[in-house]
Design a protein around this motif. Structure first.
Motif, PDB file in Angstrom:
ATOM      1  N   GLU A 292       0.666  -0.940   0.060  1.00  0.00           N
ATOM      2  CA  GLU A 292       0.581  -0.297   0.033  1.00  0.00           C
ATOM      3  C   GLU A 292       0.783   1.262   0.531  1.00  0.00           C
ATOM      4  O   GLU A 292       2.219   1.212   0.016  1.00  0.00           O
ATOM      5  CB  GLU A 292      -0.981  -0.231   1.152  1.00  0.00           C
ATOM      6  CG  GLU A 292      -1.557  -1.022   1.667  1.00  0.00           C
ATOM      7  CD  GLU A 292      -2.493  -1.436   2.743  1.00  0.00           C
ATOM      8  OE1 GLU A 292      -2.614   0.319   2.900  1.00  0.00           O
ATOM      9  OE2 GLU A 292      -3.073  -2.071   3.076  1.00  0.00           O
ATOM     10  N   LEU A 293       0.316   2.396  -0.019  1.00  0.00           N
ATOM     11  CA  LEU A 293       0.879   3.449   0.086  1.00  0.00           C
ATOM     12  C   LEU A 293       1.359   4.250   1.148  1.00  0.00           C
ATOM     13  O   LEU A 293       0.302   4.460   1.800  1.00  0.00           O
ATOM     14  CB  LEU A 293       0.551   4.739  -0.845  1.00  0.00           C
ATOM     15  CG  LEU A 293       1.140   6.208  -0.662  1.00  0.00           C
ATOM     16  CD1 LEU A 293       2.235   6.289  -1.508  1.00  0.00           C
ATOM     17  CD2 LEU A 293       0.252   6.626  -1.725  1.00  0.00           C
ATOM     18  N   TYR A 294       2.380   3.927   2.181  1.00  0.00           N
ATOM     19  CA  TYR A 294       2.501   4.760   3.067  1.00  0.00           C
ATOM     20  C   TYR A 294       2.950   6.516   3.728  1.00  0.00           C
ATOM     21  O   TYR A 294       3.631   6.362   2.655  1.00  0.00           O
ATOM     22  CB  TYR A 294       3.372   3.855   3.856  1.00  0.00           C
ATOM     23  CG  TYR A 294       3.112   2.452   3.911  1.00  0.00           C
ATOM     24  CD1 TYR A 294       2.195   2.080   5.185  1.00  0.00           C
ATOM     25  CD2 TYR A 294       3.220   1.469   3.119  1.00  0.00           C
ATOM     26  CE1 TYR A 294       2.046   0.449   5.633  1.00  0.00           C
ATOM     27  CE2 TYR A 294       3.375  -0.169   2.735  1.00  0.00           C
ATOM     28  CZ  TYR A 294       2.456   0.190   4.629  1.00  0.00           C
ATOM     29  OH  TYR A 294       2.106  -1.897   4.429  1.00  0.00           O
ATOM     30  N   LEU A 295       1.930   7.329   4.058  1.00  0.00           N
ATOM     31  CA  LEU A 295       2.215   7.898   4.306  1.00  0.00           C
ATOM     32  C   LEU A 295       3.827   8.553   5.395  1.00  0.00           C
ATOM     33  O   LEU A 295       3.235   7.717   6.558  1.00  0.00           O
ATOM     34  CB  LEU A 295       1.305   9.099   4.257  1.00  0.00           C
ATOM     35  CG  LEU A 295       0.221   9.090   3.421  1.00  0.00           C
ATOM     36  CD1 LEU A 295      -0.980   9.664   3.656  1.00  0.00           C
ATOM     37  CD2 LEU A 295       1.211   9.518   1.568  1.00  0.00           C
ATOM     38  N   ILE A 296       4.420   9.406   5.374  1.00  0.00           N
ATOM     39  CA  ILE A 296       5.402   9.415   6.716  1.00  0.00           C
ATOM     40  C   ILE A 296       5.310  10.967   6.847  1.00  0.00           C
ATOM     41  O   ILE A 296       5.947  11.904   6.040  1.00  0.00           O
ATOM     42  CB  ILE A 296       7.041   9.215   5.603  1.00  0.00           C
ATOM     43  CG1 ILE A 296       7.006   8.456   5.517  1.00  0.00           C
ATOM     44  CG2 ILE A 296       7.601   9.572   6.603  1.00  0.00           C
ATOM     45  CD1 ILE A 296       8.636   7.390   4.647  1.00  0.00           C
ATOM     46  N   PRO A 297       4.930  10.659   8.293  1.00  0.00           N
ATOM     47  CA  PRO A 297       4.341  12.307   8.755  1.00  0.00           C
ATOM     48  C   PRO A 297       6.117  12.998   9.102  1.00  0.00           C
ATOM     49  O   PRO A 297       6.792  12.185   9.885  1.00  0.00           O
ATOM     50  CB  PRO A 297       3.770  11.487   9.391  1.00  0.00           C
ATOM     51  CG  PRO A 297       4.149  10.180  10.553  1.00  0.00           C
ATOM     52  CD  PRO A 297       4.389   9.920   9.178  1.00  0.00           C
ATOM     53  N   ASP A 298       5.622  13.525   9.862  1.00  0.00           N
ATOM     54  CA  ASP A 298       7.132  15.183  10.610  1.00  0.00           C
ATOM     55  C   ASP A 298       6.762  14.144  11.523  1.00  0.00           C
ATOM     56  O   ASP A 298       5.873  13.858  12.491  1.00  0.00           O
ATOM     57  CB  ASP A 298       6.818  16.105  10.117  1.00  0.00           C
ATOM     58  CG  ASP A 298       7.689  16.898  11.362  1.00  0.00           C
ATOM     59  OD1 ASP A 298       7.800  16.844  12.252  1.00  0.00           O
ATOM     60  OD2 ASP A 298       8.633  18.046  10.201  1.00  0.00           O
TER      61      ASP A 298
END
Length: 189
Positions: free
Chosen positions: A17-23
């Motif tokens: 899946e697409l994983y978003l990387i948070p600050d």
């Protein structure tokens, strides 16, 4: 934005899946929380200008020196592009910078369209990289055309015309091994 809180996304990673990387300093919403996303316009515009600048660089180096791209990377306002250039001719850095800025000053329109794969690959020199990076299963190919300079398969975002790029500075030329040269650029207002 979630429940009045902002979490900045600084990157993405593809896996199953697409994983978003948070600050790392921002809070995370609890699982199942509804969130609303927005694009940070200043960063996106800078990336668009930089990406279009790389296409101008690629077009100039291909036209004037016949070299293909072997690698690259970009951040907002700065980037590098690697070419299969065996030797750096005298005055290369200055000539490339001047030619790129002449193309930018020409205010060339940047068009984007999608073509069936067979039609796209019938366009001469549509692949400007040493290796074709368009996966074989892609049936519709997105074409970016800096009218009169550079036409190639590309999936990135761009400004509408070269004048919107700003000034392109060739910051450095590096030797990356036998026959490979790295060109580092900066985009200035």
């Amino acid at each position: 934005m979630w429940q009045g809180v902002q979490t900045r996304i600084v990157g993405a990673r593809k896996g199953d899946e697409l994983y978003l990387i948070p600050d790392e300093n921002d809070p995370l919403p609890p699982v199942g929380t509804a969130v609303r996303g927005a694009v940070e316009d200043e960063r996106r515009t800078s990336l668009m200008r930089t990406h279009s600048g790389l296409h101008v660089l690629c077009g100039v180096v291909f036209r004037d020196y016949g070299c293909l791209v072997t690698g690259g990377n970009m951040e907002p306002g700065v980037a590098r592009m690697d070419f299969n250039l065996p030797e750096v001719p005298p005055g290369f850095k200055e000539a490339v910078e001047a030619a790129c800025n002449a193309e930018i000053d020409a205010d060339r329109r940047i068009d984007v369209r999608t073509l069936p794969r067979t039609e796209a690959f019938a366009i001469p020199d549509i692949i400007r990289t040493a290796t074709n990076l368009v996966p074989p299963e892609v049936e519709e190919v997105r074409i970016v055309d800096i009218v009169g300079l550079d036409t190639q398969a590309d999936g990135g975002t761009h400004v509408a015309s070269t004048r919107q790029i700003g000034r392109l500075q060739v910051a450095k030329i590096e030797n990356k091994g036998r026959g490979f040269r790295r060109v580092r650029i900066r985009i200035a207002d």
